[in-house]
Design a protein around this motif. Structure first.
Motif, PDB file in Angstrom:
ATOM      1  N   TYR A  84       0.843  -1.200   0.000  1.00  0.00           N
ATOM      2  CA  TYR A  84       0.000   0.000   0.000  1.00  0.00           C
ATOM      3  C   TYR A  84       0.873   1.243   0.000  1.00  0.00           C
ATOM      4  N   VAL A  85       0.760   2.001  -1.067  1.00  0.00           N
ATOM      5  CA  VAL A  85       1.562   3.215  -1.190  1.00  0.00           C
ATOM      6  C   VAL A  85       1.146   4.216  -0.122  1.00  0.00           C
ATOM      7  N   LEU A  86       1.998   5.193   0.115  1.00  0.00           N
ATOM      8  CA  LEU A  86       1.753   6.179   1.166  1.00  0.00           C
ATOM      9  C   LEU A  86       0.426   6.909   0.959  1.00  0.00           C
ATOM     10  N   GLY A  87       0.094   7.200  -0.304  1.00  0.00           N
ATOM     11  CA  GLY A  87      -1.143   7.928  -0.589  1.00  0.00           C
ATOM     12  C   GLY A  87      -2.383   7.189  -0.128  1.00  0.00           C
ATOM     13  N   VAL A  88      -2.373   5.860  -0.291  1.00  0.00           N
ATOM     14  CA  VAL A  88      -3.525   5.046   0.132  1.00  0.00           C
ATOM     15  C   VAL A  88      -3.632   5.036   1.650  1.00  0.00           C
ATOM     16  N   ARG A  89      -2.468   4.892   2.329  1.00  0.00           N
ATOM     17  CA  ARG A  89      -2.496   4.874   3.795  1.00  0.00           C
ATOM     18  C   ARG A  89      -2.988   6.223   4.339  1.00  0.00           C
ATOM     19  N   GLU A  90      -2.548   7.295   3.680  1.00  0.00           N
ATOM     20  CA  GLU A  90      -3.008   8.618   4.113  1.00  0.00           C
ATOM     21  C   GLU A  90      -4.507   8.781   3.867  1.00  0.00           C
ATOM     22  N   GLU A  91      -4.968   8.229   2.747  1.00  0.00           N
ATOM     23  CA  GLU A  91      -6.398   8.322   2.437  1.00  0.00           C
ATOM     24  C   GLU A  91      -7.231   7.604   3.500  1.00  0.00           C
ATOM     25  N   VAL A  92      -6.774   6.424   3.919  1.00  0.00           N
ATOM     26  CA  VAL A  92      -7.486   5.669   4.954  1.00  0.00           C
ATOM     27  C   VAL A  92      -7.530   6.472   6.251  1.00  0.00           C
ATOM     28  N   SER A  93      -6.395   7.098   6.591  1.00  0.00           N
ATOM     29  CA  SER A  93      -6.354   7.923   7.808  1.00  0.00           C
ATOM     30  C   SER A  93      -7.324   9.097   7.712  1.00  0.00           C
ATOM     31  N   GLU A  94      -7.395   9.723   6.532  1.00  0.00           N
ATOM     32  CA  GLU A  94      -8.312  10.845   6.335  1.00  0.00           C
ATOM     33  C   GLU A  94      -9.766  10.392   6.416  1.00  0.00           C
ATOM     34  N   LEU A  95     -10.040   9.243   5.818  1.00  0.00           N
ATOM     35  CA  LEU A  95     -11.404   8.710   5.880  1.00  0.00           C
ATOM     36  C   LEU A  95     -11.818   8.428   7.327  1.00  0.00           C
ATOM     37  N   TYR A  96     -10.892   7.850   8.084  1.00  0.00           N
ATOM     38  CA  TYR A  96     -11.222   7.525   9.478  1.00  0.00           C
ATOM     39  C   TYR A  96     -11.421   8.798  10.301  1.00  0.00           C
ATOM     40  N   ALA A  97     -10.598   9.802  10.047  1.00  0.00           N
ATOM     41  CA  ALA A  97     -10.753  11.076  10.761  1.00  0.00           C
ATOM     42  C   ALA A  97     -12.102  11.706  10.431  1.00  0.00           C
ATOM     43  N   LYS A  98     -12.482  11.635   9.151  1.00  0.00           N
ATOM     44  CA  LYS A  98     -13.773  12.176   8.740  1.00  0.00           C
ATOM     45  C   LYS A  98     -14.921  11.396   9.398  1.00  0.00           C
ATOM     46  N   TYR A  99     -14.745  10.078   9.467  1.00  0.00           N
ATOM     47  CA  TYR A  99     -15.762   9.230  10.097  1.00  0.00           C
ATOM     48  C   TYR A  99     -15.932   9.590  11.576  1.00  0.00           C
ATOM     49  N   ARG A 100     -14.803   9.807  12.272  1.00  0.00           N
ATOM     50  CA  ARG A 100     -14.878  10.163  13.699  1.00  0.00           C
ATOM     51  C   ARG A 100     -15.559  11.514  13.888  1.00  0.00           C
ATOM     52  N   ILE A 101     -15.323  12.434  12.969  1.00  0.00           N
ATOM     53  CA  ILE A 101     -15.989  13.740  13.047  1.00  0.00           C
ATOM     54  C   ILE A 101     -17.496  13.577  12.898  1.00  0.00           C
ATOM     55  N   ILE A 102     -17.904  12.737  11.930  1.00  0.00           N
ATOM     56  CA  ILE A 102     -19.330  12.484  11.733  1.00  0.00           C
ATOM     57  C   ILE A 102     -19.944  11.879  12.987  1.00  0.00           C
ATOM     58  N   LYS A 103     -19.252  10.909  13.575  1.00  0.00           N
ATOM     59  CA  LYS A 103     -19.756  10.261  14.786  1.00  0.00           C
ATOM     60  C   LYS A 103     -19.870  11.266  15.930  1.00  0.00           C
ATOM     61  N   ASP A 104     -18.840  12.089  16.075  1.00  0.00           N
ATOM     62  CA  ASP A 104     -18.855  13.079  17.157  1.00  0.00           C
ATOM     63  C   ASP A 104     -19.949  14.112  16.951  1.00  0.00           C
ATOM     64  N   ARG A 105     -20.220  14.405  15.682  1.00  0.00           N
ATOM     65  CA  ARG A 105     -21.228  15.417  15.385  1.00  0.00           C
ATOM     66  C   ARG A 105     -22.630  14.841  15.262  1.00  0.00           C
ATOM     67  N   MET A 106     -22.780  13.583  15.663  1.00  0.00           N
ATOM     68  CA  MET A 106     -24.134  13.044  15.736  1.00  0.00           C
ATOM     69  C   MET A 106     -24.931  13.823  16.768  1.00  0.00           C
ATOM     70  N   THR A 107     -24.220  14.582  17.590  1.00  0.00           N
ATOM     71  CA  THR A 107     -24.896  15.451  18.561  1.00  0.00           C
ATOM     72  C   THR A 107     -24.355  16.874  18.439  1.00  0.00           C
ATOM     73  N   PRO A 108     -24.575  17.533  17.247  1.00  0.00           N
ATOM     74  CA  PRO A 108     -24.163  18.925  17.122  1.00  0.00           C
ATOM     75  C   PRO A 108     -25.130  19.829  17.857  1.00  0.00           C
ATOM     76  N   ALA A 109     -24.935  21.124  17.752  1.00  0.00           N
ATOM     77  CA  ALA A 109     -25.741  22.086  18.516  1.00  0.00           C
ATOM     78  C   ALA A 109     -27.246  21.832  18.437  1.00  0.00           C
ATOM     79  N   PRO A 110     -27.828  21.658  17.237  1.00  0.00           N
ATOM     80  CA  PRO A 110     -29.276  21.461  17.204  1.00  0.00           C
ATOM     81  C   PRO A 110     -29.724  20.085  17.659  1.00  0.00           C
ATOM     82  N   VAL A 111     -28.753  19.163  17.855  1.00  0.00           N
ATOM     83  CA  VAL A 111     -29.114  17.795  18.190  1.00  0.00           C
ATOM     84  C   VAL A 111     -28.749  17.435  19.630  1.00  0.00           C
TER      85      VAL A 111
END
Length: 345
Positions: free
Chosen positions: A269-296
């Motif tokens: 797995y080239v570096l770009g793919v590993r970085e992409e996976v890390s970015e996807l996971y970070a985005k996923y964690r943000i979505i999970k954390d924001r399941m309770t944003p201000a209006p929620v």
């Protein structure tokens, strides 16, 4: 002249009809649900639609009072227009329907139906020629100063209740819209992870760069057919695969699988793919954390829970799965509270 009231008297009648409508609706729905249901858009014992309906019936019947047939026709037309406009306005503002006649024959977009319109005509005749007469005697017997004080108090209380109900409905709309966006984003992430899991590192890079775009389509079809990780055949068709908790569980397993593949063979797995996976996971964690944003964040409070539970027929064509998921979670919380109370007893 019949129904010749001043502003205070009209306001009092509005609240009186709203209260009577709440009593009727709450009793009827409670019997169907086999539990007490505080029916309506607001939390207090008032249903403004009935208040508007009662006032409307008196107003439209006033010019034709001596002709029962014309009163009936006026009631059918007036109530139907009121019901249609209210339904359209509420769905436009809140993206949710608080009632629907989809199951009735001769309905128009679920907002109105022939059966309901004919019934409103009968109600107008009975209401204006029989029920309103004793109500009017009681109304006129109340001293004007007392009536004014009571009406002002009711106006303040109902205004506060309506503002809270309006705010709650707007928050529910924001929750549904957020859940819908989160669901689509999680689906895109799942499709990309399916590709990363299915192919080797360099192949994944080619897919991303567009050289192997048909492989991306293959990943999309694989997910849609339901063999995305942890998905069962038929889940998507049944709506289960659209639930955020199912999508989240699938993504968690996919991320775990990808990490294991990269750790077992990092050179593939080239570096770009590993970085992409890390970015996807970070985005996923943000979505999970924001399941309770201000209006929620404080959505599952008592007032808001009661709003959902008080409208069991509430529906949304656009946000169907999100609304069903919210209803189910609140219902489970409600049952859990009841069981806890029984254990304490």
């Amino acid at each position: 002249m019949v129904f010749n009231y001043n502003i205070i008297q009209w306001l009092f009648l509005f609240f009186f009809y709203s209260f009577c409508g709440w009593c009727w609706e709450s009793a009827y729905v409670s019997i169907l649900e086999k539990r007490f249901v505080n029916r309506g858009f607001m939390r207090g014992p008032f249903l403004p639609l009935y208040g508007c309906g009662g006032a409307m019936m008196l107003i439209v019947s006033k010019p034709y009072y001596d002709n029962i047939f014309l009163v009936y026709i006026a009631g059918c037309i007036g109530a139907t227009i009121l019901e249609y406009l209210t339904g359209v306005l509420m769905e436009t503002l809140f993206k949710v329907r608080y009632w629907t006649y989809d199951h009735k024959k001769f309905n128009y977009k679920g907002y109105i139906c022939l059966e309901s319109s004919l019934f409103w005509g009968v109600c107008t005749v009975v209401f204006s020629h029989f029920l309103q007469l004793p109500i009017e005697k009681l109304l006129l017997a109340i001293p004007m100063n007392i009536l004014s004080i009571v009406t002002i108090i009711l106006t303040v209380i109902n205004s506060c209740d309506f503002m809270l109900a309006f705010k709650t409905a707007i928050e529910l709309r924001d929750v549904l819209m957020y859940m819908d966006k989160a669901r689509e984003e999680m689906r895109r992430m799942q499709r990309r992870l399916d590709v990363i899991i299915a192919f080797r590192g360099e192949d994944v890079k080619e897919v991303k760069d567009g050289i192997g775009s048909r492989m991306e389509n293959l990943g999309n079809k694989a997910y849609e057919l339901g063999f995305g990780l942890s998905s069962k055949v038929g889940e998507i068709g049944n709506g289960i695969g659209s639930r955020l908790d199912v999508l989240g569980s699938s993504l968690e397993k996919s991320f775990s699988t990808v990490r294991e593949k990269i750790m077992s063979s990092p050179s593939d797995y080239v570096l770009g793919v590993r970085e992409e996976v890390s970015e996807l996971y970070a985005k996923y964690r943000i979505i999970k954390d924001r399941m309770t944003p201000a209006p929620v964040k404080n959505f599952f409070e008592w007032y808001k829970e009661r709003t959902i539970m008080g409208n069991p027929t509430m529906s949304s064509e656009k946000f169907k799965f999100s609304l069903e998921e919210i209803k189910e979670k609140i219902s489970m919380r409600d049952k859990g509270s009841d069981e806890s109370e029984l254990k304490e007893e």
